[in-house]
Design a protein around this motif. Structure first.
Motif, PDB file in Angstrom:
ATOM      1  N   THR A  62      15.750  44.570  55.692  1.00 50.92           N
ATOM      2  CA  THR A  62      15.802  46.096  54.343  1.00 50.92           C
ATOM      3  C   THR A  62      16.918  45.412  53.617  1.00 50.92           C
ATOM      4  O   THR A  62      16.910  45.548  52.442  1.00 50.92           O
ATOM      5  N   THR A  63      17.376  44.639  53.751  1.00 48.48           N
ATOM      6  CA  THR A  63      18.678  44.298  53.120  1.00 48.48           C
ATOM      7  C   THR A  63      17.817  43.431  51.933  1.00 48.48           C
ATOM      8  O   THR A  63      18.408  43.695  50.809  1.00 48.48           O
ATOM      9  N   LEU A 109      18.188  48.330  44.257  1.00 53.36           N
ATOM     10  CA  LEU A 109      18.863  49.075  45.582  1.00 53.36           C
ATOM     11  C   LEU A 109      20.167  49.138  45.943  1.00 53.36           C
ATOM     12  O   LEU A 109      21.174  49.890  46.185  1.00 53.36           O
ATOM     13  N   GLU A 110      20.295  47.902  45.732  1.00 49.62           N
ATOM     14  CA  GLU A 110      21.591  47.308  46.600  1.00 49.62           C
ATOM     15  C   GLU A 110      21.857  45.645  45.411  1.00 49.62           C
ATOM     16  O   GLU A 110      20.938  45.001  45.315  1.00 49.62           O
ATOM     17  N   ALA A 159      20.180  52.837  47.864  1.00 50.02           N
ATOM     18  CA  ALA A 159      19.830  52.295  48.677  1.00 50.02           C
ATOM     19  C   ALA A 159      19.417  53.574  50.028  1.00 50.02           C
ATOM     20  O   ALA A 159      18.431  53.318  51.284  1.00 50.02           O
ATOM     21  N   THR A 206      15.359  53.798  51.729  1.00 49.77           N
ATOM     22  CA  THR A 206      15.842  53.360  52.459  1.00 49.77           C
ATOM     23  C   THR A 206      15.636  53.232  53.699  1.00 49.77           C
ATOM     24  O   THR A 206      15.092  52.629  54.690  1.00 49.77           O
ATOM     25  N   ARG A 207      16.499  54.110  53.939  1.00 49.40           N
ATOM     26  CA  ARG A 207      17.489  54.571  55.205  1.00 49.40           C
ATOM     27  C   ARG A 207      16.617  54.956  55.840  1.00 49.40           C
ATOM     28  O   ARG A 207      16.235  56.019  55.135  1.00 49.40           O
ATOM     29  N   ALA A 217      16.151  55.311  43.372  1.00 49.26           N
ATOM     30  CA  ALA A 217      15.087  54.280  43.750  1.00 49.26           C
ATOM     31  C   ALA A 217      14.148  54.177  42.447  1.00 49.26           C
ATOM     32  O   ALA A 217      13.885  53.019  41.614  1.00 49.26           O
ATOM     33  N   ASP A 223       7.951  49.186  51.819  1.00 53.66           N
ATOM     34  CA  ASP A 223       8.486  49.474  53.204  1.00 53.66           C
ATOM     35  C   ASP A 223       7.554  49.726  53.705  1.00 53.66           C
ATOM     36  O   ASP A 223       7.890  51.201  54.436  1.00 53.66           O
ATOM     37  N   ASN A 236      16.035  46.005  49.949  1.00 55.72           N
ATOM     38  CA  ASN A 236      16.683  46.663  48.652  1.00 55.72           C
ATOM     39  C   ASN A 236      17.357  45.630  47.980  1.00 55.72           C
ATOM     40  O   ASN A 236      17.665  46.450  46.786  1.00 55.72           O
TER      41      ASN A 236
END
Lengths: 405, 237
Positions: free
Chosen positions: B45-46, B54-55, A399, A402-403, A319, B166, B49
């Motif tokens: 969060t989507t 990040l996605e 990603a 961020t989990r 990230a 976040d 990201n």
């Protein structure tokens, strides 16, 4: 190596795993390098030429018995038949076979007194065809002629005074002298007349391959024609195996008053003589392979554990801008540093262990290049071992950072 | 600076298709302090990201500083993240084995910056969060609030185009959270754009603009809900 500083500082906070794997690498390196050195030493011993055309030679013994057995006639007839066989280059009779493990030797003196022997040398009692049969390289002087040969029955005195010696024996007895100067020199062997050197062959090993004086040998023109005679036969290339069977059958059929035995090629003899060395090399290779495998598993295990433990950190690095190749590089660098510490420690242990082997077991000193080559090899092996887990780490998606789990 | 037009994100498995974001359009300009709120599973969060690269999104257009990010490969996205975006995570995401100096150094190393310049920037960042004296400490030696300050310093040290936060106060007690929020406001006032995902209405009320997401769609007017008075913005949620 851009991450080397932070990686090293991070390692100091997770010492146990690093210390254990470092010690394992160091131990592996110490054992592996010294074992490879021992194997190479053994291999080079086994690879030494005997001076003979081994690939095309075999020998067989004839043991006479009973009153009807006439040794001198039988040997003369046998040699004549053998030399006429199609495919046979030449044949001789001898008391011993090089590299066979069985033979005779004698102390050699340079003066006719009771002083200590200048050398101990194996001797072969042969006829004038021996040098040609063995395919020896006569580099100085002359071969025996027919008149030099004393066909000798058991108990008969040894009268002849001519001698052909190996180059190594000449250099041992008369160091710093050209080999041609050695011709005509007199040497003394217990129980014999003073002997005169008439020729020098480039190489002729004695019967005992592990003996440090294996290269010291001499040919005496005094073949035995007693109860037991050993024939050494050289064939044309490709004819050996056929002739081995044919010669055995011929010797059996031509005289009922003897036993024929001990048929063997020189290649088989060499193989048997070096069987222990060969087995030791095999065992050492198994030890080496096992140790390297276990060490690789240790490296992989530490890497996989470290990667799984830091999966979120890897995601965070991604990230923050790390590319996949930078993640790969991070773990390869980490492994490189661990392995490098291990191999440097291993280098110290390797040299120390080698010194112990040299001083305690009279082994030759290990060549200097074994240690750096071993270090490099283990680093490369370590990098290969960790490539898979590191590639897996490099595929971590950013990603993950961020989990929450 | 950041412009999303009809962005959608669909997660597909063999059995189910989940629309995490649908026709999501949003523009954020330089200097803004925008909060993204919504219930759990709404797509916050989507969004974060996708906004943070990040996605990748499934469809639509996302322009980051004028670059259409959908066309970028993994390497280019990593480099763009490193240069344009500063991340602040709910659980700080500091490297526990690295000291504070090395933690803040992480994004700069990936930028290939010279050592001397990195050192200067890191010490300035540590100074700005009041923790320069503890640069040799590891994260476990700090309180939660201090760790988040280090994370903020790490996000700022590369002078990014915007900060993506976040739930930056999600793991902090209210007093500490207040301090972190004030720090973020100072940073914003100094000119740095901040996009903050949170479920905390109090935090949202402090921002200049709040975007509320519901079922993957913006439920409050994304382009027009701007308030010079934080309290008024909070009242509209």
């Amino acid at each position: 190596m851009i991450e080397a500083g932070p990686i090293l500082r991070a390692m100091t906070r997770n010492k146990l795993g690093v210390i254990l794997i470092t010690l394992q690498i160091a131990f592996t390196m110490t054992v592996v390098i010294n074992a490879i050195f021992i194997i190479n030493e053994r291999s080079s011993l086994m690879a030494r030429p005997s001076g003979l055309d081994e690939a095309n030679m075999f020998y067989i013994s004839s043991v006479g018995f009973g009153d009807d057995y006439n040794g001198p006639v039988t040997v003369a007839d046998d040699l004549a038949m053998l030399r006429q066989l199609p495919g046979v280059e030449n044949a001789t009779v001898t008391n011993a076979i090089p590299v066979s493990g069985s033979g005779s030797n004698s102390g050699v003196r340079l003066s006719d007194d009771e002083s200590a022997a200048a050398a101990f040398a194996a001797y072969y009692r042969v006829d004038e065809q021996a040098i040609d049969t063995m395919d020896l390289d006569l580099i100085a002087g002359r071969n025996f002629n027919t008149g030099d040969i004393q066909w000798r029955e058991p108990g008969q005195d040894l009268l002849r005074q001519e001698l052909v010696i190996s180059r190594a024996l000449g250099e041992r007895l008369f160091p710093d002298r050209p080999l041609n100067d050695v011709l005509g020199e007199t040497i003394y062997i217990a129980g014999l007349q003073p002997q005169t050197v008439i020729g020098v062959v480039n190489q002729l090993q004695g019967p005992w391959p592990t003996n440090s004086m294996v290269e010291l040998s001499m040919l005496q023109p005094m073949p035995s024609v007693g109860g037991r005679s050993t024939y050494l036969i050289r064939t044309e290339p490709g004819e050996r195996d056929r002739l081995m069977a044919e010669v055995e059958e011929m010797l059996v059929s031509t005289n009922e008053n003897r036993i024929v035995r001990g048929l063997m090629s020189l290649e088989q003899t060499r193989e048997e003589s070096y069987r222990i060395d060969s087995a030791m090399s095999t065992v050492l290779w198994v030890v080496i392979s096992t140790l390297i495998f276990i060490t690789c598993m240790g490296i992989v295990g530490l890497a996989v554990f470290g990667i799984n433990r830091r999966r979120k950190q890897i995601g965070t690095r991604r990230a923050l801008g790390a590319t996949r190749s930078e993640i790969l590089s991070y773990f390869m660098t980490e492994n490189f540093l661990v392995t490098a510490i291990g191999v440097f420690l291993g280098a110290v242990l390797t040299i120390g262990f080698s010194i112990v082997l040299t001083s305690s077991f009279n082994m030759p000193t290990m060549a200097w290049y074994y240690t750096p080559i071993g270090m490099l090899a283990l680093i490369v092996i370590g990098q290969i071992a960790v490539l898979g887990p590191s590639s897996g780490a490099a595929r971590t998606e950013p990603a993950i950072a961020t989990r929450s789990v | 600076m950041l412009k999303m037009t009809d962005v959608s994100k669909v997660f597909r498995t063999e059995l189910v298709e989940t629309h995490a974001l649908s026709d999501f359009s949003l523009t954020i300009d330089e200097g803004e302090f925008v909060t993204i709120t919504g219930p759990s599973g709404c797509g916050k969060t989507t969004f974060l990201n996708i906004a943070g690269l990040l996605e990748t999104h499934t469809s639509g257009e996302y322009l980051l500083d004028g670059t259409d990010v959908l066309s970028l490969n993994d390497y280019q996205r990593a480099k763009l993240r490193n240069q344009k975006i500063g991340f602040i995570f709910q659980s700080f995401n500091l490297m526990p084995d690295l000291n504070l100096f090395d933690n803040i150094d992480v994004p700069l190393r990936y930028r290939g910056m010279k050592s001397a310049e990195r050192k200067e920037r890191i010490e300035a960042a540590l100074e700005s969060v009041g923790l320069l004296a503890r640069k040799k400490h590891v994260p476990s030696q700090l309180s939660g609030g201090q760790q988040q300050r280090i994370a903020i310093a790490r996000a700022l040290v590369g002078e990014p185009l915007f900060l993506l936060a976040d739930e930056p106060t999600g793991n902090l007690d209210s007093n500490t959270a207040q301090g972190v929020l004030e720090l973020l406001q100072e940073i914003n006032e100094a000119g740095t754009t901040i996009i903050m995902v949170t479920h905390d209405q109090e935090l949202a009320s402090r921002s200049k603009r709040n975007i509320h997401i519901l079922d993957g769609r913006i439920s409050s007017p994304a382009l027009t809900t701007v308030s010079s008075e934080p309290q008024a913005a909070a009242a509209s949620i």
